[in-house]
Scaffold this motif. Structure first.
Motif, PDB file in Angstrom:
ATOM      1  N   VAL A 147     -46.221 -20.341  16.129  1.00 15.90           N
ATOM      2  CA  VAL A 147     -47.554 -20.750  16.592  1.00 15.90           C
ATOM      3  C   VAL A 147     -47.439 -21.678  17.790  1.00 15.90           C
ATOM      4  O   VAL A 147     -48.173 -21.559  18.783  1.00 15.90           O
ATOM      5  CB  VAL A 147     -48.325 -21.449  15.443  1.00 15.90           C
ATOM      6  CG1 VAL A 147     -49.634 -22.043  15.947  1.00 15.90           C
ATOM      7  CG2 VAL A 147     -48.591 -20.471  14.313  1.00 15.90           C
ATOM      8  N   TRP A 148     -46.482 -22.609  17.712  1.00 22.49           N
ATOM      9  CA  TRP A 148     -46.317 -23.592  18.775  1.00 22.49           C
ATOM     10  C   TRP A 148     -45.883 -22.925  20.085  1.00 22.49           C
ATOM     11  O   TRP A 148     -46.381 -23.270  21.162  1.00 22.49           O
ATOM     12  CB  TRP A 148     -45.300 -24.661  18.363  1.00 22.49           C
ATOM     13  CG  TRP A 148     -45.125 -25.697  19.424  1.00 22.49           C
ATOM     14  CD1 TRP A 148     -44.021 -25.949  20.167  1.00 22.49           C
ATOM     15  CD2 TRP A 148     -46.130 -26.607  19.886  1.00 22.49           C
ATOM     16  NE1 TRP A 148     -44.268 -26.951  21.068  1.00 22.49           N
ATOM     17  CE2 TRP A 148     -45.551 -27.366  20.916  1.00 22.49           C
ATOM     18  CE3 TRP A 148     -47.446 -26.840  19.527  1.00 22.49           C
ATOM     19  CZ2 TRP A 148     -46.262 -28.364  21.594  1.00 22.49           C
ATOM     20  CZ3 TRP A 148     -48.155 -27.827  20.206  1.00 22.49           C
ATOM     21  CH2 TRP A 148     -47.568 -28.579  21.217  1.00 22.49           C
ATOM     22  N   ALA A 188     -48.820 -21.395  21.696  1.00 23.11           N
ATOM     23  CA  ALA A 188     -49.668 -22.419  22.318  1.00 23.11           C
ATOM     24  C   ALA A 188     -49.084 -22.865  23.656  1.00 23.11           C
ATOM     25  O   ALA A 188     -49.823 -23.038  24.640  1.00 23.11           O
ATOM     26  CB  ALA A 188     -49.820 -23.614  21.379  1.00 23.11           C
ATOM     27  N   THR A 199     -53.281 -29.085  16.463  1.00 18.50           N
ATOM     28  CA  THR A 199     -52.203 -28.198  16.024  1.00 18.50           C
ATOM     29  C   THR A 199     -50.953 -28.992  15.678  1.00 18.50           C
ATOM     30  O   THR A 199     -50.295 -28.761  14.660  1.00 18.50           O
ATOM     31  CB  THR A 199     -51.883 -27.169  17.130  1.00 18.50           C
ATOM     32  OG1 THR A 199     -53.043 -26.381  17.385  1.00 18.50           O
ATOM     33  CG2 THR A 199     -50.743 -26.252  16.721  1.00 18.50           C
ATOM     34  N   GLY A 236     -49.374 -29.263  11.985  1.00 22.15           N
ATOM     35  CA  GLY A 236     -48.231 -28.363  11.916  1.00 22.15           C
ATOM     36  C   GLY A 236     -46.922 -28.994  11.516  1.00 22.15           C
ATOM     37  O   GLY A 236     -46.007 -28.293  11.073  1.00 22.15           O
TER      38      GLY A 236
END
Length: 313
Positions: A150-151, A154, A183, A187
């Motif tokens: 996910v990071w 981003a 996030t 996270g």
């Protein structure tokens, strides 16, 4: 840029990160440094690579929070006596106010996010609904594998926006910052994670209705969930729970739909100067392609088709 003088590199990198010392692991100080900084918001993306192994003494790491991603090679960091190693495909958060030493091997290259610490702590306080009683500190370990993917997505979005050369409006920049900072807070574990996980009451239907009105009224002029929650005197999570309880949705989703409705109004009253990109950025959509996909889902056609139909001939 490539910098061939090590002392010059130390000076330039120090301006972005913090004052530091570098010692080459080999006797030869002839080290080339590849260094690039890009930022569409308050959070800067830094690409850095040395052509030889180095040891970096960053001192107390004053007011500096990094999410350091290894794009190649391997690194080791020591903070206040704790150490961590990571390699390509992994990211480690490095918290401020700690004695910090890095050891980079000859192949190590980083793509790091330099986080605005004050802004991150304000975001955390908005989520909690009260001021932080101490500085935020993250666990010194690689991001969980699921969050790492996910990071990286981003970061790619942020780099794409930056490389496009398009200046974000303040609303778009703030929305992107809120996304990035939220996030990060959700996270990876930090000293406020348990507080963020505690149940909070839901906003009343009256507060939810007031929030909806503010989102609708300010969709075009610009606002954020954090700003509206602050104005109504509730935490972001309390507002989120209220929207979920009343409408089975989220404040972010409602605000996004309000912005899409505003985009539709603008495109259906288009002038010769109207463009899809300008409308998207003006309304706080940082990623134009994603805006187009959401618009098509909401109105059954891409925004360019709406513009063509209503633009003066």
């Amino acid at each position: 840029m490539t910098i061939r003088d090590l002392d010059e590199a130390i000076d330039l990198v120090g301006r972005v990160y913090c004052p530091h010392r570098i010692e080459p692991s080999a006797p030869d100080r002839r080290i080339n440094t590849v260094f690039c900084v890009a930022g569409a918001t308050e959070q800067a993306v830094v690409h850095l690579r040395y052509s030889a192994p180095v040891v970096v003494n960053a001192g107390r790491f004053p007011n500096l929070l990094l999410l350091m991603s290894a794009s190649s090679g391997a690194a080791r960091a020591e903070q206040n006596g704790n150490s961590i190693s990571w390699r390509a495909g992994q990211t480690v958060p490095l918290s401020p106010g700690r004695e910090t030493i890095f050891r980079f091997d000859h192949a190590f290259a980083q793509n790091s996010l330099r986080v605005n610490v004050e802004q991150l702590e304000r975001t955390c306080a908005s989520l909690l609904g009260y001021p932080l009683e101490k500085p935020i500190a993250f666990e010194l370990c690689p991001l969980p594998k699921a969050f790492e993917a996910v990071w990286q997505d981003a970061l790619r979005v942020l780099c794409t926006i930056t490389s496009s050369g398009i200046a974000l409006t303040p609303t778009a920049a703030e929305s992107l910052d809120n996304f990035l900072l939220s996030t990060i807070l959700h996270g990876h574990r930090h000293n406020f994670s348990e507080q963020l996980e505690r149940p909070v009451p839901a906003a009343t239907p009256r507060v939810v209705a007031s929030a909806k009105q503010l989102f609708s009224e300010r969709a075009e002029s610009g606002t954020t969930v954090a700003a509206v929650a602050r104005e109504l005197g509730v935490s972001i999570r309390t507002l989120q729970n209220g929207f979920q309880k009343v409408d089975q949705t989220t404040p972010s989703a409602f605000l996004r739909r309000s912005r899409l409705d505003a985009a539709h109004r603008i495109l259906t009253s288009a002038t010769d100067d109207t463009s899809v990109t300008d409308v998207a950025l003006r309304l706080g959509f940082a990623h134009v392609g994603r805006f187009s996909a959401d618009y098509r889902l909401a109105f059954g056609e891409p925004p360019a088709a709406t513009l063509r139909r209503y633009r003066p001939r």
